[in-house]
Design a protein around this motif. Sequence first.
Motif, PDB file in Angstrom:
ATOM      1  N   LYS A  69      11.300  -4.678  -5.655  1.00 24.02           N
ATOM      2  CA  LYS A  69      12.657  -4.418  -5.157  1.00 24.02           C
ATOM      3  C   LYS A  69      12.943  -2.922  -5.025  1.00 24.02           C
ATOM      4  CE  LYS A  69      14.611  -8.756  -6.853  1.00 24.02           C
ATOM      5  NZ  LYS A  69      15.452  -9.406  -7.863  1.00 24.02           N
ATOM      6  N   SER A  70      12.394  -2.127  -5.934  1.00 25.48           N
ATOM      7  CA  SER A  70      12.674  -0.689  -5.898  1.00 25.48           C
ATOM      8  C   SER A  70      12.076   0.003  -4.676  1.00 25.48           C
ATOM      9  CB  SER A  70      12.155  -0.011  -7.171  1.00 25.48           C
ATOM     10  OG  SER A  70      10.733   0.035  -7.170  1.00 25.48           O
ATOM     11  N   LYS A  71      11.082  -0.612  -4.058  1.00 29.41           N
ATOM     12  CA  LYS A  71      10.418  -0.011  -2.899  1.00 29.41           C
ATOM     13  C   LYS A  71      11.070  -0.401  -1.573  1.00 29.41           C
ATOM     14  CE  LYS A  71       5.764   0.399  -4.837  1.00 29.41           C
ATOM     15  NZ  LYS A  71       4.339   0.073  -4.625  1.00 29.41           N
ATOM     16  N   ARG A  72      12.067  -1.289  -1.617  1.00 27.77           N
ATOM     17  CA  ARG A  72      12.602  -1.842  -0.384  1.00 27.77           C
ATOM     18  C   ARG A  72      14.110  -1.673  -0.236  1.00 27.77           C
ATOM     19  NH1 ARG A  72       8.101  -4.022  -1.994  1.00 27.77           N
ATOM     20  NH2 ARG A  72       6.571  -4.642  -0.413  1.00 27.77           N
ATOM     21  N   ASN A  73      14.535  -1.480   1.015  1.00 28.03           N
ATOM     22  CA  ASN A  73      15.949  -1.437   1.363  1.00 28.03           C
ATOM     23  C   ASN A  73      16.255  -2.748   2.078  1.00 28.03           C
ATOM     24  OD1 ASN A  73      18.458  -1.134   2.505  1.00 28.03           O
ATOM     25  ND2 ASN A  73      18.086   0.933   3.268  1.00 28.03           N
ATOM     26  N   PHE A  74      16.845  -3.701   1.360  1.00 27.36           N
ATOM     27  CA  PHE A  74      17.046  -5.034   1.926  1.00 27.36           C
ATOM     28  C   PHE A  74      18.137  -5.077   2.990  1.00 27.36           C
ATOM     29  CE2 PHE A  74      14.891  -5.906  -2.119  1.00 27.36           C
ATOM     30  CZ  PHE A  74      13.825  -6.649  -1.638  1.00 27.36           C
ATOM     31  N   GLN A  87      -0.441  -5.086   9.667  1.00 32.74           N
ATOM     32  CA  GLN A  87      -0.744  -3.922  10.512  1.00 32.74           C
ATOM     33  C   GLN A  87       0.288  -2.852  10.190  1.00 32.74           C
ATOM     34  OE1 GLN A  87      -3.200  -3.613  13.506  1.00 32.74           O
ATOM     35  NE2 GLN A  87      -2.750  -1.598  12.676  1.00 32.74           N
ATOM     36  N   ALA A  88       0.015  -2.086   9.137  1.00 33.32           N
ATOM     37  CA  ALA A  88       0.904  -0.997   8.721  1.00 33.32           C
ATOM     38  C   ALA A  88       0.250   0.307   9.170  1.00 33.32           C
ATOM     39  CB  ALA A  88       1.109  -1.050   7.213  1.00 33.32           C
ATOM     40  N   SER A  89       0.458   1.401   8.420  1.00 36.10           N
ATOM     41  CA  SER A  89      -0.204   2.655   8.797  1.00 36.10           C
ATOM     42  C   SER A  89      -1.716   2.446   8.821  1.00 36.10           C
ATOM     43  CB  SER A  89       0.189   3.780   7.846  1.00 36.10           C
ATOM     44  OG  SER A  89      -0.086   3.407   6.511  1.00 36.10           O
ATOM     45  N   ARG A  90      -2.192   1.568   7.936  1.00 39.50           N
ATOM     46  CA  ARG A  90      -3.596   1.139   7.970  1.00 39.50           C
ATOM     47  C   ARG A  90      -3.619  -0.387   7.930  1.00 39.50           C
ATOM     48  NH1 ARG A  90      -4.435   5.781   4.622  1.00 39.50           N
ATOM     49  NH2 ARG A  90      -5.952   7.170   5.590  1.00 39.50           N
ATOM     50  N   LEU A  91      -4.472  -0.972   8.756  1.00 39.31           N
ATOM     51  CA  LEU A  91      -4.610  -2.428   8.766  1.00 39.31           C
ATOM     52  C   LEU A  91      -5.223  -2.891   7.442  1.00 39.31           C
ATOM     53  CD1 LEU A  91      -4.626  -5.207  10.203  1.00 39.31           C
ATOM     54  CD2 LEU A  91      -6.896  -4.617  11.066  1.00 39.31           C
ATOM     55  N   HIS A  92      -4.632  -3.922   6.856  1.00 42.13           N
ATOM     56  CA  HIS A  92      -5.205  -4.557   5.680  1.00 42.13           C
ATOM     57  C   HIS A  92      -4.710  -6.001   5.617  1.00 42.13           C
ATOM     58  CE1 HIS A  92      -1.269  -3.118   4.280  1.00 42.13           C
ATOM     59  NE2 HIS A  92      -1.304  -4.145   3.441  1.00 42.13           N
ATOM     60  N   TYR A  93      -5.286  -6.749   4.722  1.00 46.87           N
ATOM     61  CA  TYR A  93      -4.882  -8.131   4.497  1.00 46.87           C
ATOM     62  C   TYR A  93      -4.341  -8.236   3.079  1.00 46.87           C
ATOM     63  CZ  TYR A  93      -7.363  -9.645   8.710  1.00 46.87           C
ATOM     64  OH  TYR A  93      -7.770  -9.835  10.008  1.00 46.87           O
ATOM     65  N   ASP A  94      -3.176  -8.859   2.915  1.00 49.92           N
ATOM     66  CA  ASP A  94      -2.590  -9.050   1.587  1.00 49.92           C
ATOM     67  C   ASP A  94      -2.945 -10.445   1.087  1.00 49.92           C
ATOM     68  OD1 ASP A  94      -1.183  -6.540   1.187  1.00 49.92           O
ATOM     69  OD2 ASP A  94       0.086  -7.163   2.852  1.00 49.92           O
ATOM     70  N   TYR A 149       9.268   0.927   3.552  1.00 48.78           N
ATOM     71  CA  TYR A 149       7.986   0.776   2.875  1.00 48.78           C
ATOM     72  C   TYR A 149       7.184  -0.330   3.551  1.00 48.78           C
ATOM     73  CZ  TYR A 149       4.617  -0.240  -0.806  1.00 48.78           C
ATOM     74  OH  TYR A 149       3.460  -0.462  -1.506  1.00 48.78           O
ATOM     75  N   GLY A 150       5.935  -0.043   3.901  1.00 51.75           N
ATOM     76  CA  GLY A 150       5.080  -1.050   4.534  1.00 51.75           C
ATOM     77  C   GLY A 150       5.421  -1.326   5.982  1.00 51.75           C
ATOM     78  N   ALA A 151       6.105  -0.391   6.637  1.00 50.46           N
ATOM     79  CA  ALA A 151       6.511  -0.600   8.036  1.00 50.46           C
ATOM     80  C   ALA A 151       5.329  -1.061   8.874  1.00 50.46           C
ATOM     81  CB  ALA A 151       7.093   0.690   8.606  1.00 50.46           C
ATOM     82  N   GLY A 152       5.577  -2.087   9.691  1.00 45.88           N
ATOM     83  CA  GLY A 152       4.525  -2.625  10.544  1.00 45.88           C
ATOM     84  C   GLY A 152       4.698  -4.113  10.732  1.00 45.88           C
ATOM     85  N   THR A 153       3.646  -4.748  11.244  1.00 46.36           N
ATOM     86  CA  THR A 153       3.690  -6.167  11.577  1.00 46.36           C
ATOM     87  C   THR A 153       2.949  -7.005  10.548  1.00 46.36           C
ATOM     88  OG1 THR A 153       3.708  -5.562  13.906  1.00 46.36           O
ATOM     89  CG2 THR A 153       3.221  -7.848  13.398  1.00 46.36           C
ATOM     90  N   VAL A 154       3.613  -8.051  10.071  1.00 42.69           N
ATOM     91  CA  VAL A 154       3.013  -8.971   9.100  1.00 42.69           C
ATOM     92  C   VAL A 154       2.813 -10.323   9.777  1.00 42.69           C
ATOM     93  CG1 VAL A 154       3.337 -10.159   6.888  1.00 42.69           C
ATOM     94  CG2 VAL A 154       4.123  -7.794   7.159  1.00 42.69           C
ATOM     95  N   TYR A 155       1.603 -10.857   9.661  1.00 43.84           N
ATOM     96  CA  TYR A 155       1.254 -12.148  10.267  1.00 43.84           C
ATOM     97  C   TYR A 155       0.623 -13.032   9.194  1.00 43.84           C
ATOM     98  CZ  TYR A 155      -1.727 -15.437  12.889  1.00 43.84           C
ATOM     99  OH  TYR A 155      -2.364 -16.563  13.365  1.00 43.84           O
TER     100      TYR A 155
END
Length: 196
Positions: free
Chosen positions: A7-12, A36-43, A93-99
């Motif tokens: 929660k501390s990392k996000r502006n809801f 797909q954020a500043s660097r592509l990764h999988y969560d 935080y984590g700006a980008g596309t989540v799929y």
Amino acid sequence: MSLEKYKSKRNFGETPEPKAGKSSTMQHIFVVQRHQASRLHYDFRLEANGVLKSWAVPKGPSMNPVDKRLAMEVEDHPYDYKDFQGRIPAGNYGAGTVYIWDKGTYTLLNDDGKNFDKQMLKEITDGSVKVVLKGRKLKGEFALVKMKNTDQNAWLLIKHNDKYAVDEYNSEDYTPQRVKDQGLRQKETAKTARKK
């Protein structure tokens, strides 16, 4: 488990990401989100004790037992994050596309039949988590092993050599082209906006 770090990392007021959520079933879920954020990764996320225990996997999961994928442990995410996909706006935080790349249920490989959450948390604390995934793409046995003598958050995600194992695997080959294109477009737009 506390979600304070999450929660501390996000502006809801700006991000559509969920704040909380709670499971209503006896099954434990897993989800893999392509980010797909500043660097592509999988969560890679496993439900335990009411939250999603989470690892960022830069190269994505593999069904090839030879591949030992780096998995960086990150903050717990709320249960409702399992359904989140879409765009996290620039400046957040984590700006980008989540799929949602894959999701399903999982069991512990060595389930003692007593208290699932307690056993799962012990395996995480011990640095050796063994699970059986029942997803659309990821199936069978996997291990998460904490790396020794290195960053305290560094783990390896490894496929066990079972009937679902394959010789070659690239997560991107199982991602729809439209998703890849959309993520690259949004990344380019964000990069252009930063230059102005």
